[in-house]
Scaffold this motif. Structure first.
Motif, PDB file in Angstrom:
ATOM      1  N   GLY A 169       0.810  -1.221   0.000  1.00  0.00           N
ATOM      2  CA  GLY A 169       0.000   0.000   0.000  1.00  0.00           C
ATOM      3  C   GLY A 169       0.831   1.253   0.000  1.00  0.00           C
ATOM      4  N   LYS A 170       0.202   2.342   0.464  1.00  0.00           N
ATOM      5  CA  LYS A 170       0.877   3.634   0.438  1.00  0.00           C
ATOM      6  C   LYS A 170       2.155   3.597   1.272  1.00  0.00           C
ATOM      7  CE  LYS A 170       0.035   8.375   1.697  1.00  0.00           C
ATOM      8  NZ  LYS A 170      -0.800   9.283   2.474  1.00  0.00           N
ATOM      9  N   ARG A 171       3.132   4.337   0.809  1.00  0.00           N
ATOM     10  CA  ARG A 171       4.408   4.363   1.507  1.00  0.00           C
ATOM     11  C   ARG A 171       4.297   4.967   2.900  1.00  0.00           C
ATOM     12  NH1 ARG A 171       9.123   3.979  -1.283  1.00  0.00           N
ATOM     13  NH2 ARG A 171       8.928   3.671  -3.515  1.00  0.00           N
ATOM     14  N   VAL A 172       5.232   4.564   3.752  1.00  0.00           N
ATOM     15  CA  VAL A 172       5.358   5.145   5.074  1.00  0.00           C
ATOM     16  C   VAL A 172       6.746   5.771   5.146  1.00  0.00           C
ATOM     17  CG1 VAL A 172       5.727   4.465   7.470  1.00  0.00           C
ATOM     18  CG2 VAL A 172       3.778   3.554   6.202  1.00  0.00           C
ATOM     19  N   VAL A 173       6.843   6.944   5.753  1.00  0.00           N
ATOM     20  CA  VAL A 173       8.137   7.612   5.839  1.00  0.00           C
ATOM     21  C   VAL A 173       8.625   7.591   7.285  1.00  0.00           C
ATOM     22  CG1 VAL A 173       9.304   9.836   5.632  1.00  0.00           C
ATOM     23  CG2 VAL A 173       7.695   9.121   3.882  1.00  0.00           C
TER      24      VAL A 173
END
Ligand code: ADP
Ligand code: ZN
Length: 432
Positions: free
Chosen positions: A97-101
Motif C-alpha cells: 500500500g501507500k508508503r510510510v516515511v
C-alpha cells in the motif's frame, strides 16, 4: 567459535536486560507523550498517563499503533524531534500500500547501523571481510542499513545496490567478496547467474550471506547455500523500526535474536489484540525504546511469528523470533482456506523445482481459482510435462488442502527479482 559485536549486551542476563528495558521504556513513553500529539491523543483516549508505565509489565496498558495510523499521520504527524535534529528519511517499499516515511536523528542512524553490525559479526564478519551490499540503496532501508553496519564492522564495503547481475559477479570475483547482503530472491538469482556464466562456488570467495526483507523458506536457504557455497543468515526489520537489524540470525540458524536493548517484542492475537504467552503464534508487536525521531510504541507489524527464550547454543540471551511465515496481509484466503505463499515454495523446492514461481488467484462463477506458474527444470521433455504438473498439483493439494492448477513454463520465463519478489497476483480485487 561464536563472534559477538557487543558481548555484554548480547549475552546479558535476563534480569539485567529487563532493567535496561524498564528504564528506557519509562523515558520513551514520556518522550512520546510530550512530543507526539497524535500518540498522546491515543493514550488520552485509553485513559493512560506516562506515570502509569513503570516497567515492561505495564506495556499492555498502552494503545497499539498501526500502519493506518502511520498513513494518517503522514508525513510529519509522528515525528518526536524538531526537524532541525533530523538528518535522514527512509521509506517503505510500498509492498502493501501507500508508503510510510520514517525519520532519523544522527543518533538513530548510529544505533540502527550498530544493530546491523551485530548481524554482520554474528555471520562471521570482521574488518578483514569484503562485504558486497546488493540491497537497493535510496529510500529502501536495506542498502543504507547494511552499508552502515558494514562500515561499523570495518569491512571493505561494496555499495553495489541491486541490479546488473553479471557486473555483481564480476566485482565479487575481482574484489574477492566474502559476505553478500541482499534479498533471498536476489541471492538465488545471483547464484543462478553464476552457474550460467560457467562458474562454480569454488570460483568465488563468498563465505556468508545476510538475507532478509522478504519471507523465505528453509528449502530456499539450502538452495542458496548450495548455489553460492556459503552459510546463509536471516535478518529482519521494517522501515518503521529503522530497517533491517531488529533481529538477526546466529550460527544455530533456528530463528533470529531480537536486539532487545532497542526493541521490546510482544506477540498478540491479531483478532482480539490480546497478548499471547511465549511460544504461541501471533502478530509481532514492537516498542522501540531508543529511537528518538520516530519512536513507535506497540507498533503492529502484521508479521506472524513465534517468540522463544529457549537457550541458544551461540550463547546469546536475546529472545528469538521465528522467521515470519508471512504477513497477516500476505495470507490468501482461497475457498475459505488460509494459504501462505511460503507453503507453496516449500513444496516446489522439495520436488526439485527452482524457487521462481507466481501465484494467480481469481474468482470465476463465484468460486476462487488458484493457478501456480512454475518453471520446468532445464532439459525437461515436453511429453513429461502433463504428468509433472499433475504430480506437483497433488503435492500442493496435500500441503494446502485445496487443488491448484499447475502450469509448467519454460526455464527462465518467470521474471527474476532484484529486490523483493512479487509472488502473488490476486485478480479477485479487480472485480470488487
Ligand atoms: P514494505 O512493507 O513496503 O515491504 P519494508 O521494506 O519496511 O516495507 O518491509 C518490511 C517487511 O518486510 C516486514 O514487515 C516483513 O513483512 C518483511 N520482512 C523483512 N525481513 C524479513 C525476513 N527476514 N523474513 C520475512 N519477512 C521479512
Ligand atoms: Zn543464537
Amino acid at each position: 567459535m561464536e563472534n559477538y559485536r557487543s558481548k555484554e549486551i548480547e549475552c546479558m542476563s535476563r534480569e539485567d536486560m529487563k532493567k535496561i528495558q524498564d528504564e528506557r521504556l519509562v523515558a520513551q513513553v514520556k518522550h512520546v507523550y510530550e512530543n507526539v500529539p497524535y500518540y498522546r491523543d491515543l493514550m488520552d483516549k485509553k485513559g493512560v498517563k506516562p506515570e502509569d508505565i513503570k516497567s515492561t509489565e505495564d506495556l499492555y496498558k498502552l494503545p497499539f499503533l498501526t500502519k493506518d495510523d502511520l498513513r494518517e499521520a503522514y508525513p510529519y504527524g509522528l515525528l518526536a524531534k524538531p526537524l532541525a535534529d533530523c538528518v535522514r528519511i527512509q521509506s517503505t517499499s510500498g509492498t502493501t500500500g501507500k508508503r510510510v516515511v520514517a525519520f532519523y536523528t544522527q543518533n538513530d542512524l548510529d544505533l540502527w547501523e550498530e544493530c546491523c553490525a551485530r548481524a554482520i559479526v554474528a555471520a562471521g564478519g570482521t574488518n578483514e571481510d569484503v562485504c558486497q551490499v546488493c540491497y537497493g540503496y535510496g529510500l529502501f532501508t536495506g542498502g543504507p542499513g547494511l552499508n552502515g553496519g558494514s562500515h561499523k564492522v570495518g569491512c571493505l564495503t561494496l555499495p553495489m545496490s541491486s541490479g546488473n547481475t553479471e557486473r555483481q559477479i564480476q566485482f565479487m570475483r575481482d574484489l574477492g567478496s566474502t559476505i553478500l547482503c541482499c534479498t533471498p530472491s536476489y541471492a538465488a538469482y545471483i547464484g543462478e547467474t553464476l552457474r550460467d556464466m560457467g562458474y562454480t562456488p569454488d570460483d568465488i570467495k563468498l563465505k556468508a550471506g545476510i538475507f532478509g526483507a522478504e519471507p523465505w523458506t528453509e528449502e530456499m536457504r539450502r538452495e542458496i547455500e548450495k548455489l553460492l557455497g556459503i552459510k546463509a543468515y536471516d535478518i529482519y526489520g521494517l522501515t518503521e523500526t529503522s530497517g533491517p537489524g531488529v533481529s538477526f540470525e546466529c550460527s544455530e540458524q533456528t530463528g533470529m535474536h531480537i536486539n532487545e536493548d532497542h526493541f521490546i517484542p510482544e506477540i498478540i492475537n491479531p483478532e482480539t489484540g490480546e497478548v499471547l504467552p511465549e511460544g504461541e503464534k501471533g502478530e509481532l508487536v514492537f516498542t522501540s525504546i531508543t529511537k528518538e525521531a520516530f519512536p513507535l510504541l506497540r507498533y503492529r507489524t502484521r508479521d506472524i511469528c513465534v517468540l522463544s527464550r529457549k537457550k541458544c547454543s551461540c550463547g546469546r540471551t536475546l529472545i528469538k523470533m521465528t522467521k515470519p511465515m508471512g504477513r497477516s496481509d500476505d495470507m490468501l484466503i482461497i475457498r475459505g482456506v488460509n494459504v501462505f505463499p511460503s507453503q507453496i515454495e516449500t513444496v516446489l523446492i522439495e520436488k526439485g523445482y527452482t524457487p521462481n514461481y507466481q501465484i494467480e488467484v481469481d474468482r470465476v462463477n463465484n468460486s476462487d481459482t488458484l493457478d501456480i506458474n512454475v518453471e520446468a527444470p532445464e532439459g525437461t521433455d515436453v511429453s513429461d510435462v502433463p504428468a509433472m504438473e499433475k504430480s506437483l498439483a497433488s503435492a500442493i493439494k496435500t500441503m494446502l488442502g485445496i487443488s491448484p492448477k499447475v502450469h509448467l513454463l519454460p526455464p527462465k520465463s518467470i521474471v527474476r527479482s532484484e529486490g523483493k519478489a512479487v509472488r502473488v497476483i490476486d485478480k479477485r480485487k479487480l472485480h470488487d
